[in-house]
Design a protein around this motif. Sequence first.
Motif, PDB file in Angstrom:
ATOM      1  N   LYS A 185       0.811  -1.217   0.000  1.00  0.00           N
ATOM      2  CA  LYS A 185       0.000   0.000   0.000  1.00  0.00           C
ATOM      3  C   LYS A 185       0.851   1.277   0.000  1.00  0.00           C
ATOM      4  O   LYS A 185       0.372   2.353  -0.357  1.00  0.00           O
ATOM      5  CB  LYS A 185      -0.980   0.002   1.169  1.00  0.00           C
ATOM      6  CG  LYS A 185      -0.371   0.162   2.531  1.00  0.00           C
ATOM      7  CD  LYS A 185      -1.492   0.203   3.587  1.00  0.00           C
ATOM      8  CE  LYS A 185      -0.930   0.477   4.978  1.00  0.00           C
ATOM      9  NZ  LYS A 185      -2.017   0.532   5.999  1.00  0.00           N
ATOM     10  N   ASP A 186       2.148   1.142   0.381  1.00  0.00           N
ATOM     11  CA  ASP A 186       3.046   2.309   0.323  1.00  0.00           C
ATOM     12  C   ASP A 186       3.287   2.772  -1.109  1.00  0.00           C
ATOM     13  O   ASP A 186       3.729   3.905  -1.341  1.00  0.00           O
ATOM     14  CB  ASP A 186       4.395   1.982   0.973  1.00  0.00           C
ATOM     15  CG  ASP A 186       4.272   1.687   2.467  1.00  0.00           C
ATOM     16  OD1 ASP A 186       3.295   2.162   3.085  1.00  0.00           O
ATOM     17  OD2 ASP A 186       5.153   0.981   2.997  1.00  0.00           O
ATOM     18  N   LEU A 187       3.009   1.895  -2.088  1.00  0.00           N
ATOM     19  CA  LEU A 187       3.318   2.217  -3.488  1.00  0.00           C
ATOM     20  C   LEU A 187       2.427   3.320  -4.054  1.00  0.00           C
ATOM     21  O   LEU A 187       2.759   3.912  -5.087  1.00  0.00           O
ATOM     22  CB  LEU A 187       3.175   0.951  -4.356  1.00  0.00           C
ATOM     23  CG  LEU A 187       4.175  -0.177  -4.039  1.00  0.00           C
ATOM     24  CD1 LEU A 187       3.807  -1.450  -4.787  1.00  0.00           C
ATOM     25  CD2 LEU A 187       5.604   0.255  -4.396  1.00  0.00           C
ATOM     26  N   VAL A 188       1.318   3.617  -3.392  1.00  0.00           N
ATOM     27  CA  VAL A 188       0.430   4.681  -3.904  1.00  0.00           C
ATOM     28  C   VAL A 188       1.105   6.041  -3.832  1.00  0.00           C
ATOM     29  O   VAL A 188       0.659   6.998  -4.490  1.00  0.00           O
ATOM     30  CB  VAL A 188      -0.919   4.704  -3.137  1.00  0.00           C
ATOM     31  CG1 VAL A 188      -1.674   3.398  -3.339  1.00  0.00           C
ATOM     32  CG2 VAL A 188      -0.710   5.004  -1.670  1.00  0.00           C
ATOM     33  N   ASN A 189       2.197   6.134  -3.086  1.00  0.00           N
ATOM     34  CA  ASN A 189       2.934   7.392  -2.981  1.00  0.00           C
ATOM     35  C   ASN A 189       4.151   7.429  -3.902  1.00  0.00           C
ATOM     36  O   ASN A 189       5.023   8.282  -3.756  1.00  0.00           O
ATOM     37  CB  ASN A 189       3.388   7.617  -1.533  1.00  0.00           C
ATOM     38  CG  ASN A 189       2.216   7.713  -0.572  1.00  0.00           C
ATOM     39  OD1 ASN A 189       1.238   8.398  -0.850  1.00  0.00           O
ATOM     40  ND2 ASN A 189       2.311   7.004   0.550  1.00  0.00           N
ATOM     41  N   HIS A 190       4.198   6.490  -4.848  1.00  0.00           N
ATOM     42  CA  HIS A 190       5.359   6.394  -5.746  1.00  0.00           C
ATOM     43  C   HIS A 190       4.917   6.441  -7.204  1.00  0.00           C
ATOM     44  O   HIS A 190       3.727   6.470  -7.506  1.00  0.00           O
ATOM     45  CB  HIS A 190       6.130   5.109  -5.447  1.00  0.00           C
ATOM     46  CG  HIS A 190       6.865   5.165  -4.148  1.00  0.00           C
ATOM     47  ND1 HIS A 190       8.187   5.497  -4.047  1.00  0.00           N
ATOM     48  CD2 HIS A 190       6.433   4.958  -2.869  1.00  0.00           C
ATOM     49  CE1 HIS A 190       8.552   5.479  -2.779  1.00  0.00           C
ATOM     50  NE2 HIS A 190       7.503   5.159  -2.043  1.00  0.00           N
ATOM     51  N   THR A 203      -1.538  -1.848 -12.363  1.00  0.00           N
ATOM     52  CA  THR A 203      -2.128  -2.580 -11.240  1.00  0.00           C
ATOM     53  C   THR A 203      -1.245  -3.774 -10.896  1.00  0.00           C
ATOM     54  O   THR A 203      -0.943  -4.604 -11.760  1.00  0.00           O
ATOM     55  CB  THR A 203      -3.550  -3.064 -11.576  1.00  0.00           C
ATOM     56  OG1 THR A 203      -4.381  -1.929 -11.832  1.00  0.00           O
ATOM     57  CG2 THR A 203      -4.139  -3.860 -10.418  1.00  0.00           C
ATOM     58  N   LEU A 204      -0.820  -3.848  -9.639  1.00  0.00           N
ATOM     59  CA  LEU A 204       0.085  -4.908  -9.199  1.00  0.00           C
ATOM     60  C   LEU A 204      -0.611  -5.812  -8.184  1.00  0.00           C
ATOM     61  O   LEU A 204      -1.256  -5.333  -7.258  1.00  0.00           O
ATOM     62  CB  LEU A 204       1.346  -4.306  -8.569  1.00  0.00           C
ATOM     63  CG  LEU A 204       2.123  -3.284  -9.416  1.00  0.00           C
ATOM     64  CD1 LEU A 204       3.352  -2.807  -8.661  1.00  0.00           C
ATOM     65  CD2 LEU A 204       2.514  -3.879 -10.749  1.00  0.00           C
ATOM     66  N   ASP A 205      -0.477  -7.112  -8.364  1.00  0.00           N
ATOM     67  CA  ASP A 205      -1.045  -8.108  -7.445  1.00  0.00           C
ATOM     68  C   ASP A 205       0.089  -8.809  -6.711  1.00  0.00           C
ATOM     69  O   ASP A 205       0.908  -9.492  -7.338  1.00  0.00           O
ATOM     70  CB  ASP A 205      -1.882  -9.124  -8.212  1.00  0.00           C
ATOM     71  CG  ASP A 205      -3.171  -8.522  -8.730  1.00  0.00           C
ATOM     72  OD1 ASP A 205      -3.948  -8.016  -7.908  1.00  0.00           O
ATOM     73  OD2 ASP A 205      -3.392  -8.549  -9.964  1.00  0.00           O
ATOM     74  N   PHE A 206       0.120  -8.645  -5.404  1.00  0.00           N
ATOM     75  CA  PHE A 206       1.153  -9.248  -4.565  1.00  0.00           C
ATOM     76  C   PHE A 206       0.557 -10.344  -3.681  1.00  0.00           C
ATOM     77  O   PHE A 206      -0.612 -10.260  -3.277  1.00  0.00           O
ATOM     78  CB  PHE A 206       1.789  -8.201  -3.644  1.00  0.00           C
ATOM     79  CG  PHE A 206       2.600  -7.152  -4.343  1.00  0.00           C
ATOM     80  CD1 PHE A 206       3.941  -7.355  -4.614  1.00  0.00           C
ATOM     81  CD2 PHE A 206       2.019  -5.940  -4.715  1.00  0.00           C
ATOM     82  CE1 PHE A 206       4.696  -6.377  -5.235  1.00  0.00           C
ATOM     83  CE2 PHE A 206       2.766  -4.955  -5.337  1.00  0.00           C
ATOM     84  CZ  PHE A 206       4.110  -5.175  -5.604  1.00  0.00           C
ATOM     85  N   ASN A 207       1.390 -11.319  -3.349  1.00  0.00           N
ATOM     86  CA  ASN A 207       1.085 -12.288  -2.292  1.00  0.00           C
ATOM     87  C   ASN A 207       2.145 -12.145  -1.217  1.00  0.00           C
ATOM     88  O   ASN A 207       3.355 -12.133  -1.536  1.00  0.00           O
ATOM     89  CB  ASN A 207       1.116 -13.730  -2.819  1.00  0.00           C
ATOM     90  CG  ASN A 207      -0.179 -14.128  -3.490  1.00  0.00           C
ATOM     91  OD1 ASN A 207      -1.182 -13.429  -3.348  1.00  0.00           O
ATOM     92  ND2 ASN A 207      -0.152 -15.214  -4.224  1.00  0.00           N
ATOM     93  N   ASN A 215      -2.617  -8.881  -1.991  1.00  0.00           N
ATOM     94  CA  ASN A 215      -2.656  -7.417  -1.942  1.00  0.00           C
ATOM     95  C   ASN A 215      -2.689  -6.890  -3.371  1.00  0.00           C
ATOM     96  O   ASN A 215      -1.802  -7.208  -4.173  1.00  0.00           O
ATOM     97  CB  ASN A 215      -1.405  -6.854  -1.259  1.00  0.00           C
ATOM     98  CG  ASN A 215      -1.291  -7.271   0.189  1.00  0.00           C
ATOM     99  OD1 ASN A 215      -1.680  -6.544   1.082  1.00  0.00           O
ATOM    100  ND2 ASN A 215      -0.754  -8.472   0.440  1.00  0.00           N
ATOM    101  N   ARG A 216      -3.704  -6.110  -3.690  1.00  0.00           N
ATOM    102  CA  ARG A 216      -3.773  -5.465  -5.006  1.00  0.00           C
ATOM    103  C   ARG A 216      -3.641  -3.966  -4.812  1.00  0.00           C
ATOM    104  O   ARG A 216      -4.305  -3.380  -3.963  1.00  0.00           O
ATOM    105  CB  ARG A 216      -5.091  -5.797  -5.701  1.00  0.00           C
ATOM    106  CG  ARG A 216      -5.325  -4.984  -6.980  1.00  0.00           C
ATOM    107  CD  ARG A 216      -6.505  -5.485  -7.775  1.00  0.00           C
ATOM    108  NE  ARG A 216      -6.149  -6.708  -8.489  1.00  0.00           N
ATOM    109  CZ  ARG A 216      -6.914  -7.260  -9.436  1.00  0.00           C
ATOM    110  NH1 ARG A 216      -8.068  -6.712  -9.753  1.00  0.00           N
ATOM    111  NH2 ARG A 216      -6.524  -8.360 -10.042  1.00  0.00           N
ATOM    112  N   VAL A 217      -2.777  -3.353  -5.625  1.00  0.00           N
ATOM    113  CA  VAL A 217      -2.571  -1.920  -5.507  1.00  0.00           C
ATOM    114  C   VAL A 217      -2.404  -1.312  -6.896  1.00  0.00           C
ATOM    115  O   VAL A 217      -1.740  -1.890  -7.769  1.00  0.00           O
ATOM    116  CB  VAL A 217      -1.339  -1.607  -4.611  1.00  0.00           C
ATOM    117  CG1 VAL A 217      -0.078  -2.248  -5.163  1.00  0.00           C
ATOM    118  CG2 VAL A 217      -1.146  -0.110  -4.455  1.00  0.00           C
ATOM    119  N   LYS A 218      -3.009  -0.151  -7.099  1.00  0.00           N
ATOM    120  CA  LYS A 218      -2.851   0.583  -8.354  1.00  0.00           C
ATOM    121  C   LYS A 218      -1.848   1.699  -8.101  1.00  0.00           C
ATOM    122  O   LYS A 218      -2.049   2.544  -7.234  1.00  0.00           O
ATOM    123  CB  LYS A 218      -4.185   1.147  -8.822  1.00  0.00           C
ATOM    124  CG  LYS A 218      -4.147   1.686 -10.243  1.00  0.00           C
ATOM    125  CD  LYS A 218      -5.546   1.967 -10.757  1.00  0.00           C
ATOM    126  CE  LYS A 218      -5.514   2.443 -12.213  1.00  0.00           C
ATOM    127  NZ  LYS A 218      -5.068   1.395 -13.146  1.00  0.00           N
TER     128      LYS A 218
END
Length: 301
Positions: A185-190, A203-207, A215-218
């Motif tokens: 979730k820190d990636l939203v600031n990058h 969009t990145l999907d992490f396990n 964890n999915r994050v855009k």
Amino acid sequence: MMLDNLRGMAVFASVVGHGSFSGAARQLGITTSAVSQQIRSLERDLGVVLLHRSTRKLSLTEAGASFYESAKDVVAAADQGRIKVNQLRDELAGSLRIATTPELGVNHILPALSTWMSAHDDLSIHFLADNHYIDMIDERADIAIRMSPQIKDSSVATYPLAEVKQMLVASPHYLRQHEKITKPKDLVNHQLISIDLMKDPSTLDFNSIETGKKNRVKVPSRIQTNNVFLATTLAKEGHGLVRVMSLDVQKELASGELVEVIPEYALPHFVLYAVTLDREQQPAKITRCLEVLKKNFHAAA
């Protein structure tokens, strides 16, 4: 009709060469009556008598003697053609067309095949380097190197070469200059340098490796490209994070120009395949090339 005439010419040449219908039948593996039928059919199509037949011997008519020279040439050409086809099938000669991406080609395919190519200088090799999947039939590709979670196509045969890790990387300089990243979730600031070739590139999907939690994050992205080399270079220059295949950045990781971000979280893995058109019998140049590639990638795994 043409095929029948060619078959008849071969039978006729064999009859004249052996001096008898029975000798030709033994060579061709057919009955004497079948040989006689082929000659009658050929004479009927040509409208001339080729052979004088008697109980004791065969002799050529004037037309038959002239036609025999042509028949010999046709049979010799067919034999030569068959020899060349067998050479292309059984020997490392002719043309070999290999489709790959520029990154895989430079970093892995060329190093894997370099010594092998030098040892077989009768082989003409054409590399098709593109980041998009090509139509193997249209491009006459013998082998394609493809990255895919699963390939479903009954017209091709697939040979797994390696399981490939997908990773998020950045330059040490970028990471020093921006907020710390400890979880997805820190990636939203990058900023993500997105590669258009990927499905939903930002969009990145992490396990989580520890818990398995998804964890999915855009991730914001202001720089896009359709080229992995360019994306990697942008990342090395500190312009953002980039999602890449581990095979494409081994040198940069080893030198420290790029480092993996949040390695405790895994992106989906892929399988690298060598793909060929599904044939009953592959030419030796294809099977030997596949052997070299499989050996190289397994050794590097």
